[in-house]
Design an enzyme around this catalytic site. Structure first.
Site, PDB file in Angstrom:
ATOM      1  N   SER A   1       0.745  -1.202  -0.016  1.00 15.64           N
ATOM      2  CA  SER A   1       0.232  -0.153   0.049  1.00 15.64           C
ATOM      3  C   SER A   1       0.765   1.306  -0.015  1.00 15.64           C
ATOM      4  O   SER A   1       0.539   2.371  -0.565  1.00 15.64           O
ATOM      5  CB  SER A   1      -0.945  -0.027   1.096  1.00 15.64           C
ATOM      6  OG  SER A   1      -0.125  -0.041   2.417  1.00 15.64           O
TER       7      SER A   1
ATOM      8  N   HIS B   1      -5.670  -4.620  -0.467  1.00 16.62           N
ATOM      9  CA  HIS B   1      -5.510  -3.566  -1.415  1.00 16.62           C
ATOM     10  C   HIS B   1      -5.810  -4.075  -2.818  1.00 16.62           C
ATOM     11  O   HIS B   1      -5.272  -3.475  -3.687  1.00 16.62           O
ATOM     12  CB  HIS B   1      -4.333  -2.691  -1.227  1.00 16.62           C
ATOM     13  CG  HIS B   1      -3.951  -1.801  -0.059  1.00 16.62           C
ATOM     14  ND1 HIS B   1      -4.843  -0.463   0.204  1.00 16.62           N
ATOM     15  CD2 HIS B   1      -3.779  -2.139   1.190  1.00 16.62           C
ATOM     16  CE1 HIS B   1      -4.634  -0.050   1.250  1.00 16.62           C
ATOM     17  NE2 HIS B   1      -3.899  -0.943   1.865  1.00 16.62           N
TER      18      HIS B   1
ATOM     19  N   LYS C   1     -12.083  -2.134   2.851  1.00 14.21           N
ATOM     20  CA  LYS C   1     -11.716  -1.089   1.857  1.00 14.21           C
ATOM     21  C   LYS C   1     -12.677  -1.249   0.842  1.00 14.21           C
ATOM     22  O   LYS C   1     -13.679  -0.328   0.929  1.00 14.21           O
ATOM     23  CB  LYS C   1     -10.207  -1.572   1.624  1.00 14.21           C
ATOM     24  CG  LYS C   1      -9.258  -1.196   2.799  1.00 14.21           C
ATOM     25  CD  LYS C   1      -7.853  -1.751   2.840  1.00 14.21           C
ATOM     26  CE  LYS C   1      -7.003  -0.982   3.898  1.00 14.21           C
ATOM     27  NZ  LYS C   1      -5.996  -2.056   4.102  1.00 14.21           N
TER      28      LYS C   1
HETATM   29  C1  LIG Z   1      -6.008  -2.608   5.830  1.00  9.86           C
HETATM   30  C2  LIG Z   1      -4.747  -3.706   5.810  1.00  9.86           C
HETATM   31  C3  LIG Z   1      -5.255  -4.789   6.781  1.00  9.86           C
HETATM   32  C4  LIG Z   1      -6.264  -4.374   7.910  1.00  9.86           C
HETATM   33  O1  LIG Z   1      -7.619  -4.482   7.659  1.00  9.86           O
HETATM   34  P1  LIG Z   1      -8.530  -4.370   8.527  1.00  9.86           P
HETATM   35  O2  LIG Z   1      -9.807  -5.181   8.095  1.00  9.86           O
HETATM   36  O3  LIG Z   1      -8.781  -2.901   8.580  1.00  9.86           O
HETATM   37  O4  LIG Z   1      -8.101  -4.869   9.992  1.00  9.86           O
HETATM   38  C5  LIG Z   1      -4.596  -6.003   6.643  1.00  9.86           C
HETATM   39  N1  LIG Z   1      -3.675  -6.316   5.847  1.00  9.86           N
HETATM   40  C6  LIG Z   1      -3.434  -5.129   4.761  1.00  9.86           C
HETATM   41  C7  LIG Z   1      -2.263  -5.251   3.666  1.00  9.86           C
HETATM   42  C8  LIG Z   1      -4.106  -4.045   4.708  1.00  9.86           C
HETATM   43  O5  LIG Z   1      -3.650  -3.086   3.840  1.00  9.86           O
END
Ligand SMILES: *Cc1c(COP(=O)(O)O)cnc(C)c1O
Length: 400
Positions: free
Chosen positions: A186, A214, A245
């Site tokens: 990310s 992502h 997301k």
């Molecule tokens: C945002 C993210 C997470 C965490 O996601 P949540 O559901 O908010 O706990 C885990 N791994 C990656 C690669 C992320 O970008």
């Protein structure tokens, strides 16, 4: 309340963070999430820093699906899944996710953080090896820590180093080996080379795991993820991801893979066994999101059009970006104070962005990170590009 020294030491550490410019203040929004948001002071800002890739976070259709599930299934379960916390909507969502990802079965968690935190310890022990990309997400690092397997780390996206680590784990006589990587990183928008990773895994008899936080919903021709993008659907052993997301934006996570893997996690994974069921309205809304994006690639296509447009125009203006195709666009400013000033000026100009500098990114690699959304209109992107041009000229980053 008798250990005053404890509280003073915390105060001191917080003050140090502030002195070093590492303190993270929270931006308070007075509106729903979207391409535009309203700040607490009433100002409207164009939002370029949400993980709202498909624009579904503040979307009315998503909200209606959540409301329908709320109406039917109630607010919550007051239970973990195996006692009395499983509703039909949870089973439907697990099945829809498996279909979408091309796997056999899926288990839901309250967050992807929990999915990653609870995936390694039930499946691997001291006889096994976890071979992890150096830039993997914090939740993967924590999950690996909770497991007794030997740890091997390879340099970010470096396939030669990955092979070296696979050889080392093989020579150490490890029983099972698993290669673990974010599908997309990310900070840089880098896409993992899953075709090569799968090849190496086959060569050394290793398993593969990707975190698709992502990627799920918009990477690949039909948005299934990085495995679709790289042509390796059906060849990844374990997929974790988030519902927080692109796939709606509320919260929730999942792990997906072969039946016996998922069944083992249902029996043994601690964040699943000892934490509450995902709220049914989130499950219902996520289900509606999956149906919507399986029917049409319209949102995914608009996101990629916006991304291509922004990447082309920002370079034309004279900024340096990390090359790529992902909607994460790192606009490189190199020096930390420049990145800080730039983000602040953009805020004045009505654009919400986040600046990143050491230690979050390597020294001399300070940047603002732009994240495109399907919800952005061309007009909003043009306004943002104008602001980039103005701030860039004012701060001497680009030439007049
Ligand atoms: C945002 C993210 C997470 C965490 O996601 P949540 O559901 O908010 O706990 C885990 N791994 C990656 C690669 C992320 O970008």
């Amino acid at each position: 309340m008798s250990d005053q020294a404890f509280y003073s030491s915390l105060q001191q550490k917080l003050a140090t963070l502030k002195d070093e410019g590492l303190f993270k203040p929270e931006r308070v929004l007075a509106s729903r999430q979207g391409a535009e948001v309203v700040a607490q002071d009433g100002r409207t800002l164009i939002n370029m820093c949400a993980n709202n890739y498909l624009g579904l976070s503040g979307d009315v259709e998503t909200q209606k699906a959540a409301a329908a599930a709320l109406e039917k299934y109630g607010y919550g379960l007051s239970s973990v899944r195996f006692i009395c916390g499983t509703q039909t909507v949870h089973k439907e969502l697990e099945s829809a996710l498996s279909n979408f990802l091309g796997t056999e079965d899926t288990i839901l968690y309250a967050a992807a953080f929990d999915a990653n935190g609870g995936v390694f310890e039930p499946l691997f022990d001291e006889n096994d090896a976890i071979i992890s990309d150096a830039l993997n997400h914090a939740s993967i690092i924590d999950g690996v820590r909770l497991c007794k397997a030997a740890r091997y780390r390879y340099a970010n996206n470096d396939m030669a180093d990955l092979e070296k680590q696979l050889i080392a784990a093989t020579e150490a006589g490890k029983r099972h080996k698993i290669i673990v990587t974010d599908g997309v990183f990310s900070m840089d928008g880098t896409i993992a080379q899953l075709d090569m990773i799968v090849e190496l895994a086959e060569k050394y008899g290793a398993l593969t795991m990707i975190d698709e936080s992502h990627a799920s919903g918009f990477m690949g021709a039909t948005g299934r993820g990085t495995h679709e993008h790289c042509g390796v659907i059906g060849k990844i052993d374990i997929i974790t991801g988030t519902l927080g997301k692109a796939l709606g934006g509320a919260m929730g996570g999942f792990t997906s893979g072969k039946k016996e893997v998922i069944e083992t996690l249902r029996q043994k994974s601690r964040p699943y066994l000892f934490s509450n069921t995902l709220a049914p309205m989130i499950a219902g809304a996520s289900l509606a999101v999956l149906e919507r994006i399986s029917k049409s690639t319209e949102l995914r296509d608009r996101l990629h059009e916006n991304t291509a447009y922004f990447r082309k125009e920002i370079e034309r203006i004279g900024f340096t970006i990390k090359p790529g195709t992902h909607p994460v666009v790192p606009v490189m400013l190199f020096e930390a104070p420049v990145a800080q000033k730039f983000a602040a000026r953009m805020f004045d100009l009505g654009v919400l962005l986040s600046g990143f500098f050491y230690p979050v990114v390597p020294m001399g690699q300070a940047r603002v990170r732009v994240q495109l959304s399907a919800a952005h209109t061309r007009q909003q992107l043009d306004t943002v590009l104008k602001a980039f041009e103005q701030a860039g000229k004012e701060l001497g980053i680009i030439k007049n």
